[in-house]
Design a protein around this motif. Structure first.
Motif, mmCIF file in Angstrom:
data_model
loop_
_atom_site.group_PDB
_atom_site.id
_atom_site.type_symbol
_atom_site.label_atom_id
_atom_site.label_comp_id
_atom_site.label_asym_id
_atom_site.label_seq_id
_atom_site.Cartn_x
_atom_site.Cartn_y
_atom_site.Cartn_z
ATOM 1 N N MET A 14 1.192 32.052 -21.541
ATOM 2 C CA MET A 14 0.370 31.910 -22.651
ATOM 3 C C MET A 14 1.338 32.916 -23.530
ATOM 4 N N ILE A 15 1.818 32.233 -24.738
ATOM 5 C CA ILE A 15 2.683 32.950 -25.628
ATOM 6 C C ILE A 15 2.046 33.333 -27.013
ATOM 7 N N SER A 16 1.772 34.409 -27.249
ATOM 8 C CA SER A 16 0.896 34.952 -28.248
ATOM 9 C C SER A 16 1.636 34.464 -29.487
ATOM 10 N N ASN A 17 0.320 33.893 -30.496
ATOM 11 C CA ASN A 17 0.875 33.411 -31.906
ATOM 12 C C ASN A 17 1.771 34.424 -32.504
ATOM 13 N N SER A 18 1.225 35.745 -32.467
ATOM 14 C CA SER A 18 2.375 36.989 -32.940
ATOM 15 C C SER A 18 3.783 36.463 -32.735
ATOM 16 N N VAL A 19 4.037 36.299 -31.404
ATOM 17 C CA VAL A 19 5.457 35.968 -31.093
ATOM 18 C C VAL A 19 5.893 34.893 -31.605
ATOM 19 N N GLN A 20 5.301 33.881 -32.101
ATOM 20 C CA GLN A 20 5.736 32.559 -32.674
ATOM 21 C C GLN A 20 6.138 32.703 -34.136
ATOM 22 N N GLN A 21 5.571 33.946 -34.821
ATOM 23 C CA GLN A 21 5.780 33.955 -36.435
ATOM 24 C C GLN A 21 6.982 34.699 -36.808
ATOM 25 N N THR A 22 7.824 35.014 -35.991
ATOM 26 C CA THR A 22 9.037 35.525 -36.043
ATOM 27 C C THR A 22 10.032 34.749 -36.859
ATOM 28 N N THR A 23 10.763 35.360 -37.958
ATOM 29 C CA THR A 23 11.587 34.627 -38.909
ATOM 30 C C THR A 23 13.139 35.019 -38.517
ATOM 31 N N ASP A 24 13.306 36.073 -37.848
ATOM 32 C CA ASP A 24 14.610 36.341 -37.979
ATOM 33 C C ASP A 24 15.329 35.742 -36.608
ATOM 34 N N PRO A 25 16.632 34.900 -37.017
ATOM 35 C CA PRO A 25 17.248 34.182 -35.906
ATOM 36 C C PRO A 25 17.399 35.077 -34.574
ATOM 37 N N ALA A 26 18.007 36.166 -34.615
ATOM 38 C CA ALA A 26 18.234 36.954 -33.443
ATOM 39 C C ALA A 26 16.632 37.269 -32.521
ATOM 40 N N ASN A 27 15.721 37.610 -33.307
ATOM 41 C CA ASN A 27 14.577 37.849 -32.743
ATOM 42 C C ASN A 27 13.895 36.389 -32.192
ATOM 43 N N GLN A 28 14.157 35.371 -33.019
ATOM 44 C CA GLN A 28 13.618 33.940 -32.296
ATOM 45 C C GLN A 28 14.314 33.668 -31.167
ATOM 46 N N ARG A 29 15.639 34.119 -30.960
ATOM 47 C CA ARG A 29 16.318 33.899 -29.433
ATOM 48 C C ARG A 29 15.578 34.965 -28.614
ATOM 49 N N GLY A 30 15.222 35.994 -28.819
ATOM 50 C CA GLY A 30 14.469 37.118 -27.971
ATOM 51 C C GLY A 30 13.187 36.488 -27.549
ATOM 52 N N ALA A 31 12.487 35.931 -28.434
ATOM 53 C CA ALA A 31 11.174 35.223 -28.258
ATOM 54 C C ALA A 31 11.308 34.039 -27.326
ATOM 55 N N ALA A 32 12.467 33.185 -27.454
ATOM 56 C CA ALA A 32 12.710 32.178 -26.422
ATOM 57 C C ALA A 32 13.067 32.825 -25.108
ATOM 58 N N ASN A 33 13.893 33.878 -25.121
ATOM 59 C CA ASN A 33 14.307 34.464 -23.848
ATOM 60 C C ASN A 33 13.098 35.137 -22.976
#
Length: 122
Positions: free
Chosen positions: A80-99
């Motif tokens: 389960m991936i929290s909605n808050s994780v999905q809200q990041t807008t910074d490209p580096a942090n988006q890669r971190g969320a995917a990782n």
């Protein structure tokens, strides 16, 4: 707040264990294909590799994503991936969320339990 990976210790319903050969390799390979964009997609299959696939099962009322790795009708891993994780807008942090998503799915495959990824990133 950083990302937090949590083992819920809830067993995966309908779990199957991939064999140590090609099935396990296919599962690892399909999990590795997950991108940040996948976290925002609707229900359906996201990726296929060999006999394994990653499916978006849908969302909770809070917008959390239910992602599963499946072989046939059985589930190998679930997170389960929290909605808050999905809200990041910074490209580096988006890669971190995917990782982080890749990590919890791999841990779920190893343990046979459902994992969560929570927290917020800028």
């Amino acid at each position: 707040m950083p990302l937090i990976k949590t083992n819920t210790n809830n067993a995966i319903r309908g779990r199957i264990t991939p064999n140590r050969g090609q099935q396990q390799n296919d599962c690892a390979a399909v999990i590795a294909q997950i991108t940040f964009a996948d976290l925002g997609r609707g229900a359906g299959t996201l990726h296929n590799v060999g006999v394994a696939r990653v499916d978006m099962q849908g969302r909770t009322a809070a917008g959390d994503a239910n992602i599963q790795v499946q072989i046939g009708k059985g589930t190998v891993a679930a997170a389960m991936i929290s909605n808050s994780v999905q809200q990041t807008t910074d490209p580096a942090n988006q890669r971190g969320a995917a990782n982080g998503t890749i990590s919890v799915l791999n841990q779920s495959m190893d343990t046979g339990t459902v994992w969560t990824l929570t927290g917020t990133l800028p």
